[in-house]
Design a protein around this motif. Structure first.
Motif, short mmCIF file in Angstrom:
data_model
loop_
_atom_site.label_atom_id
_atom_site.label_comp_id
_atom_site.label_asym_id
_atom_site.label_seq_id
_atom_site.Cartn_x
_atom_site.Cartn_y
_atom_site.Cartn_z
N GLN A 189 55.98 12.76 14.02
CA GLN A 189 56.45 14.03 13.49
C GLN A 189 55.53 15.15 13.97
O GLN A 189 54.69 14.96 14.85
N THR A 190 55.71 16.33 13.39
CA THR A 190 54.80 17.45 13.59
C THR A 190 54.50 18.05 12.22
O THR A 190 55.23 17.77 11.27
N PRO A 191 53.41 18.84 12.10
CA PRO A 191 52.60 19.40 13.19
C PRO A 191 51.67 18.36 13.82
O PRO A 191 51.10 17.53 13.11
N GLN A 192 51.54 18.46 15.13
CA GLN A 192 50.53 17.71 15.84
C GLN A 192 49.31 18.61 15.98
O GLN A 192 49.44 19.82 16.21
N GLY A 193 48.13 18.04 15.79
CA GLY A 193 46.91 18.84 15.81
C GLY A 193 46.00 18.48 16.97
O GLY A 193 45.94 17.31 17.38
N PHE A 194 45.28 19.49 17.49
CA PHE A 194 44.48 19.28 18.69
C PHE A 194 43.19 20.09 18.65
O PHE A 194 43.15 21.20 18.10
N ASP A 195 42.18 19.52 19.26
CA ASP A 195 41.06 20.33 19.70
C ASP A 195 41.59 21.28 20.76
O ASP A 195 42.27 20.86 21.70
N ARG A 196 41.32 22.56 20.62
CA ARG A 196 41.94 23.56 21.49
C ARG A 196 41.68 23.29 22.97
O ARG A 196 42.61 23.34 23.79
N GLN A 197 40.43 23.02 23.33
CA GLN A 197 40.12 22.81 24.74
C GLN A 197 40.87 21.62 25.31
O GLN A 197 41.30 21.63 26.47
N THR A 198 41.05 20.59 24.48
CA THR A 198 41.80 19.41 24.93
C THR A 198 43.24 19.76 25.21
O THR A 198 43.81 19.37 26.25
N LEU A 199 43.88 20.52 24.32
CA LEU A 199 45.29 20.86 24.51
C LEU A 199 45.48 21.78 25.71
O LEU A 199 46.42 21.63 26.49
N VAL A 200 44.57 22.74 25.88
CA VAL A 200 44.66 23.63 27.03
C VAL A 200 44.55 22.83 28.32
O VAL A 200 45.32 23.03 29.28
N ARG A 201 43.59 21.90 28.37
CA ARG A 201 43.42 21.08 29.58
C ARG A 201 44.66 20.23 29.85
O ARG A 201 45.07 20.06 31.01
N ALA A 202 45.26 19.71 28.78
CA ALA A 202 46.47 18.90 28.96
C ALA A 202 47.58 19.74 29.58
O ALA A 202 48.30 19.28 30.48
N HIS A 203 47.74 20.98 29.11
CA HIS A 203 48.80 21.83 29.67
C HIS A 203 48.49 22.29 31.09
O HIS A 203 49.41 22.58 31.85
N GLU A 204 47.23 22.34 31.43
CA GLU A 204 46.87 22.70 32.80
C GLU A 204 47.04 21.52 33.76
O GLU A 204 47.23 21.72 34.97
N THR A 205 47.00 20.29 33.22
CA THR A 205 46.96 19.09 34.06
C THR A 205 48.32 18.42 34.19
O THR A 205 48.70 17.98 35.28
N VAL A 206 49.06 18.31 33.08
CA VAL A 206 50.32 17.56 33.07
C VAL A 206 51.45 18.53 33.37
O VAL A 206 51.66 19.51 32.64
N THR A 207 52.21 18.24 34.41
CA THR A 207 53.26 19.16 34.84
C THR A 207 54.67 18.65 34.57
O THR A 207 55.61 19.44 34.49
N GLU A 208 54.83 17.33 34.41
CA GLU A 208 56.19 16.83 34.16
C GLU A 208 56.60 17.11 32.72
O GLU A 208 55.77 17.33 31.84
N ASP A 209 57.93 17.12 32.50
CA ASP A 209 58.45 17.36 31.16
C ASP A 209 58.03 16.23 30.23
O ASP A 209 58.06 15.05 30.59
N VAL A 210 57.65 16.60 29.01
CA VAL A 210 57.26 15.62 28.00
C VAL A 210 57.98 15.96 26.70
O VAL A 210 58.47 17.07 26.51
N THR A 211 58.06 14.97 25.80
CA THR A 211 58.76 15.20 24.54
C THR A 211 57.83 15.67 23.43
O THR A 211 58.31 16.18 22.42
#
Length: 258
Positions: A189-211
Motif C-alpha cells: 500500500q501507500t504511503p511509502q516512505g523514503f530517506d530523501r537522498q535514496t529516493l532522489v537517487r532512485a529517480h535519477e538512476t531507474v528509467t523504466e516504468d515502475v508500479t
C-alpha cells in the motif's frame, strides 16, 4: 556534515508527495480519479487530510494534472486546504501544488524537485488511497527515521496467487506457470516512505516504468522493509471500491464523528 546528521531522527522534517495527475480510466469517463467525489468531497482532499493528520508531516506537495494545477489549488482552498499563491497551510501542515508529467514516475520526480532542502524524509502516497489511517502513516515515518532507506505498508494476502502465461487475446484461458508461497507474499500500500537522498537517487538512476517507488530502490540494491498496512488503506480503482469507501466513511461518521 549534513544538516540531517546533526538532527536526532525525530527532528528530521517529513514531507509527502501525492501524485494526482492520472485520469483513472478504470473508474470510467469523467473527472480525473483523484477529483472524484467521496461523500461529497474529492478523494484527493480526503488523501491530503489523511497525511496532514500526522503531526510529523509538515508539508504536502500535490502533483496536479499538467493543465490542472489551478483547478487543484482552487479545490484545496475550497476545502480549507489552501494551495494558493504559491502555497498555503492547514493547521501545522503546509501545502504546495505543482504541475505533473505524463507518467506517475515523472510526476513524483517533479514533486521531489519542488521539495525544499530541509526535508529529509519523503512519503509518496496514492491520491486513490483516501482512507489510510494516521497510525499507518506514522508507522512508515518511524521506520524511516529509525534508519530504513525505504518502507512500505503491506498486508498478507488472503487469496492464493497463481503466476500465469498471459493470454495474447483478452479473455482466453491462461496457463498456470507457478503457485508462489502465499506466506511470503504481501499486498503493498501507500504511503511509502523514503530517506530523501535514496529516493532522489532512485529517480535519477531507474528509467523504466515502475508500479511503485519502492521497486526503484530495490533496483539500487538497497533494503526495503515493510510495516503493517491497514485494510482501510485500499486503492479506489473500480466502481465497487467507491461503494466500499463510502461504507468506511459512513462507519467512521457513526463511530468517530469523522
Amino acid at each position: 556534515m549534513s544538516d540531517d546528521s546533526r538532527r536526532s531522527p525525530a527532528q528530521i522534517p517529513v514531507a509527502a508527495v501525492i501524485p494526482a495527475a492520472g485520469r483513472g480510466v478504470r473508474l470510467g469517463p469523467g473527472a480525473p480519479k483523484a477529483l472524484r467525489a467521496l461523500s461529497g468531497t474529492p478523494m484527493l482532499v480526503h488523501a491530503v487530510r489523511a497525511l496532514a493528520a500526522s503531526r510529523h508531516v509538515s508539508l504536502v506537495i500535490v502533483v496536479a494534472p499538467p493543465d490542472g494545477a489551478g483547478e487543484v489549488k482552487s479545490l484545496l482552498d475550497a476545502h480549507a486546504l489552501p494551495g494558493g499563491t504559491p502555497s498555503g497551510s492547514w493547521g501545522s501542515t503546509d501545502f504546495l501544488v505543482v504541475p505533473g508529467g505524463d507518467s506517475r514516475q515523472e510526476s513524483v520526480r517533479l514533486g521531489l524537485d519542488a521539495l525544499p532542502p530541509e526535508y529529509g524524509v519523503v512519503l509518496v502516497h496514492d491520491a486513490a488511497r483516501p482512507l489510510v489511517p494516521v497510525d499507518t502513516v506514522d508507522a512508515v515515518i518511524e521506520a524511516v527515521r529509525d534508519g530504513a532507506p525505504a518502507v512500505v505498508p503491506a498486508l498478507p494476502l488472503a487469496d492464493t496467487v497463481k503466476e500465469v502465461e498471459p493470454a495474447t487475446v483478452p479473455g482466453e484461458p491462461e496457463p498456470v506457470v507457478a503457485t508462489p508461497v502465499r506466506a511470503r507474499l504481501r499486498a503493498v500500500q501507500t504511503p511509502q516512505g523514503f530517506d530523501r537522498q535514496t529516493l532522489v537517487r532512485a529517480h535519477e538512476t531507474v528509467t523504466e516504468d515502475v508500479t511503485d517507488d519502492a521497486s526503484m530502490v530495490e533496483q539500487l540494491g538497497l533494503r526495503v522493509v515493510t510495516v503493517p498496512g491497514h485494510e482501510e488503506a485500499f486503492k479506489v480503482t473500480r466502481p465497487l471500491d467507491l461503494v466500499l469507501a463510502e461504507a468506511v466513511l459512513a462507519r467512521r461518521r457513526l463511530n468517530d464523528g469523522f
